[in-house]
Write a protein that holds these residues in place. Sequence first.
Motif, mmCIF file in Angstrom:
data_model
loop_
_atom_site.group_PDB
_atom_site.id
_atom_site.type_symbol
_atom_site.label_atom_id
_atom_site.label_comp_id
_atom_site.label_asym_id
_atom_site.label_seq_id
_atom_site.Cartn_x
_atom_site.Cartn_y
_atom_site.Cartn_z
ATOM 1 N N ILE A 132 0.631 -1.310 0.195
ATOM 2 C CA ILE A 132 0.067 -0.087 -0.004
ATOM 3 C C ILE A 132 0.756 1.431 -0.230
ATOM 4 O O ILE A 132 0.600 2.221 -0.790
ATOM 5 N N GLU A 133 1.918 1.272 0.810
ATOM 6 C CA GLU A 133 2.745 2.321 0.843
ATOM 7 C C GLU A 133 3.407 2.742 -0.596
ATOM 8 O O GLU A 133 3.582 3.742 -0.934
ATOM 9 N N ASN A 167 -8.729 18.494 -9.956
ATOM 10 C CA ASN A 167 -8.454 20.009 -9.436
ATOM 11 C C ASN A 167 -7.093 19.878 -8.986
ATOM 12 O O ASN A 167 -6.650 19.096 -8.549
ATOM 13 N N PRO A 168 -6.515 21.069 -9.163
ATOM 14 C CA PRO A 168 -5.181 21.395 -8.667
ATOM 15 C C PRO A 168 -5.212 20.988 -7.207
ATOM 16 O O PRO A 168 -6.149 21.370 -6.354
ATOM 17 N N GLY A 169 -4.268 20.289 -6.774
ATOM 18 C CA GLY A 169 -3.934 19.798 -5.283
ATOM 19 C C GLY A 169 -4.883 18.931 -4.938
ATOM 20 O O GLY A 169 -4.826 18.309 -3.707
ATOM 21 N N GLN A 170 -5.510 18.152 -5.688
ATOM 22 C CA GLN A 170 -6.222 17.211 -5.381
ATOM 23 C C GLN A 170 -5.470 15.848 -4.648
ATOM 24 O O GLN A 170 -5.950 15.057 -3.890
ATOM 25 N N ASN A 171 -4.227 15.777 -5.155
ATOM 26 C CA ASN A 171 -3.405 14.596 -4.426
ATOM 27 C C ASN A 171 -2.888 14.997 -3.067
ATOM 28 O O ASN A 171 -2.465 14.027 -2.135
ATOM 29 N N TRP A 172 -2.980 16.374 -2.692
ATOM 30 C CA TRP A 172 -2.122 16.641 -1.641
ATOM 31 C C TRP A 172 -2.820 16.104 -0.455
ATOM 32 O O TRP A 172 -1.872 16.021 0.609
ATOM 33 N N ARG A 214 -1.846 12.867 4.260
ATOM 34 C CA ARG A 214 -2.475 11.723 5.421
ATOM 35 C C ARG A 214 -1.299 10.562 5.305
ATOM 36 O O ARG A 214 -1.063 10.108 6.068
ATOM 37 N N TRP A 215 -1.084 10.261 4.119
ATOM 38 C CA TRP A 215 0.098 9.105 3.961
ATOM 39 C C TRP A 215 1.366 9.528 4.598
ATOM 40 O O TRP A 215 2.041 8.748 4.867
ATOM 41 N N ALA A 216 1.662 10.785 4.330
ATOM 42 C CA ALA A 216 2.863 11.118 4.987
ATOM 43 C C ALA A 216 3.023 10.947 6.577
ATOM 44 O O ALA A 216 3.852 10.110 7.107
ATOM 45 N N LYS A 217 1.739 10.901 7.276
ATOM 46 C CA LYS A 217 1.707 10.734 8.643
ATOM 47 C C LYS A 217 1.739 9.274 8.838
ATOM 48 O O LYS A 217 2.393 8.557 9.575
ATOM 49 N N THR A 218 0.799 8.544 8.125
ATOM 50 C CA THR A 218 0.749 6.907 8.148
ATOM 51 C C THR A 218 2.282 6.384 7.763
ATOM 52 O O THR A 218 2.278 5.420 8.693
ATOM 53 N N PHE A 219 2.839 6.850 6.820
ATOM 54 C CA PHE A 219 4.032 6.050 6.611
ATOM 55 C C PHE A 219 5.288 6.762 6.943
ATOM 56 O O PHE A 219 6.278 6.377 6.537
ATOM 57 N N ALA A 247 3.059 17.549 -0.693
ATOM 58 C CA ALA A 247 1.899 17.830 -0.278
ATOM 59 C C ALA A 247 1.546 19.091 0.099
ATOM 60 O O ALA A 247 0.481 19.984 0.176
ATOM 61 N N THR A 248 2.794 19.912 0.841
ATOM 62 C CA THR A 248 2.756 21.149 1.386
ATOM 63 C C THR A 248 3.184 22.102 0.387
ATOM 64 O O THR A 248 3.749 23.223 0.699
#
Length: 678
Positions: A349-350, A376-381, A386-391, A400-401
């Motif tokens: 998943i990671e 939309n622009p930014g839609q992946n962020w 969230r995944w930055a935190k998870t993994f 994302a930022t």
Amino acid sequence: MKTSSNLRLPKNTPDLRRIGHFLLKFSRLAAACLIWTGLSAVPVFAAPLQEPVQDPASCSLLLSRLDLEKPGLEKVKAAVNHPEIAAAELLAFYRSRTSVKHPVDRSQKGASRGNCASNNDLETADQALKHIFVGQPAYPPHFCGEEINWGSRPVPDNEWVWQLNRMYFWDAMALAYWHTGDEKYAQEWCYQLTDWVRKNPRDEAHGYAWRSIEAGIRGYRWTGLFQRFIDSPAFTPAVLVSFLNSCYDHASYLMTRYTKGSNWALMEAEGMAFIAFTFPEFKAAGSWKEEAISRLNQEIENQVYPDGHQRELAIGYHLGCIGWFDRTLELAKMNGLEHAFPPSYRSTIEKMCEVPLKLGMPDGSNTQFGDSWKGNPGQNWGNLKRWAKTFGRDDFLYVATEGKEGKKPAETAFALDKSGLYSLRSGWDKNDICLVLKCGPDGGGHCQPDNGTFELYAGGRHLMPDAGSYIYSGDPVNRAWFRQTKVHQTLTLDEKNTSYAPRLLLWQPGAKLDVLVVENAGYPDLTHRRALFFVDRKYFVIVDEAFGEGNGNVDIHFQFAPGAASFDHQQLTARTAFEEGWNVLVQTVAQDGLKMEEEEGQVSFLYTKKEPRPAFRYRLRKETRGVRFVTVVAPYSGEAPDIKVKIMGKPEIGGSRLSLKVSENGRSKRIGYDFSTN
Ligand code: CA
């Protein structure tokens, strides 16, 4: 569950309709009275509700499906010969049960007041109260009748009625309920739920409601709806009986449906898993859970390439699959069953979560290969954050930022070599240049025969987006148009569609030059080799070679973003003509017999919406063993660059060596490849 009422109301009388719903819901109810809340004409209960009389047969059926030996069900078991009492005891059990954990936490109901529904949720929910429902959301919401017709088909596109039967608007009603605390949402949901269950038995006449993915989607979502509504007084024992019997029907059905190798399998398994975890009181819950987990473990192996991309090769489905794999893992974790998934499940998943970082456009949107939309622009962020935190991924956080936090990814070029997806970018700013090329295996129905194609983005602009897919159902002519090879930025023979026969010949990223060479043996008698050079992280040189016995018109096609464009047939150049910001120049090297011709261009950024755009081709008549095009694709701002390319020597078409001299505004360098020694 049956209702005893034959009440029929005149059409188009909203007040009566509301009364009608109320009466239908509680037609056997003796002691309730209504007051009206002025304009909204929604019934409000002035007296506490008494329990509606149960349908004893449905109650008994449900009780026979439950393991009444489970701790906490003693009172239910004791009342087993009095189904109505047993149903009331069962409801009391569920209201006090704390052993099962679910992502929707009932204890947050109070804290969610005023902060859990968006304006859009509230609007969708309020419309749903009036039976004006959202099916496929690209079409307007539709009034499905005072007496709801769950098979409504307001448009030819079957997606509408299929999605109606996912009832996404119920989630909006649930959020509106917690947000406002207004019981009208719970009352109406309880009515609609029992109405749907009653009217949609799983038989041939109701096939629109029982494709396995709709069943899976409902299985997952209904458990969340249960969490949101069970504490409402409107959620009576009768509603519980109807709801749980239908959950049983859903899980039993999903046990028999397993669409291996497709995202469908994941929705099927997820629905089963969520019902099994949320309602372990069912005798069959253990086998549902085991089957669902076993399928997810199997499918993550079957469906995800080692490079992390889901095998259907359409980014929207890839992102969906991350959710389908991950949500059951999280649910298992919450309920102490994480060990049912091996560590490789989570690491896969990671790897999947890396894909939008590697292949996403610098503005946080996506490519449109296959059945995909850039969004939309930014839609992946949001996901990446969230995944930055998870993994624990600093690189996800950086992207994302927009570079404000985290750590810049170490690389700017990525090869997903099994999926055949490659990205080259000039950096990690949203104005950087990014090209994503596709040359992969057949991904099935959501994939298009587009090998060799690419998307180009620069300076915040999608300069050469993929056409997308426009529509799924109800318009086969347009669906077919968007799927044609020749509406992609690749090579065709006599404008025919290609097949998938990809091969990676060279992947050589570097600071001053990235080189990618791929082939697709897309016709029985013709192979397309495309060499892509990203020079100085500024512009691209593309060398296309077509070789084999097949003769005819060999074209390379290009398409621009919607807007003005200028063509110079003498100079063999085309460019976008945006007055502000970035443009792209395409120029092919002149050769005998080469013609430049404009083509029909369309692009769809939203389902059922399309717009014209500039498109063109360079054409050579192939009458010998091979032809070659050498083309510059240069994004730029301000003045167009002056780039010249010359082939050195006489390299064989389809051979192992190629050397080019490129000069940009007078500065020249050599580029090429040589895999003769490999
Ligand atoms: Ca496409």
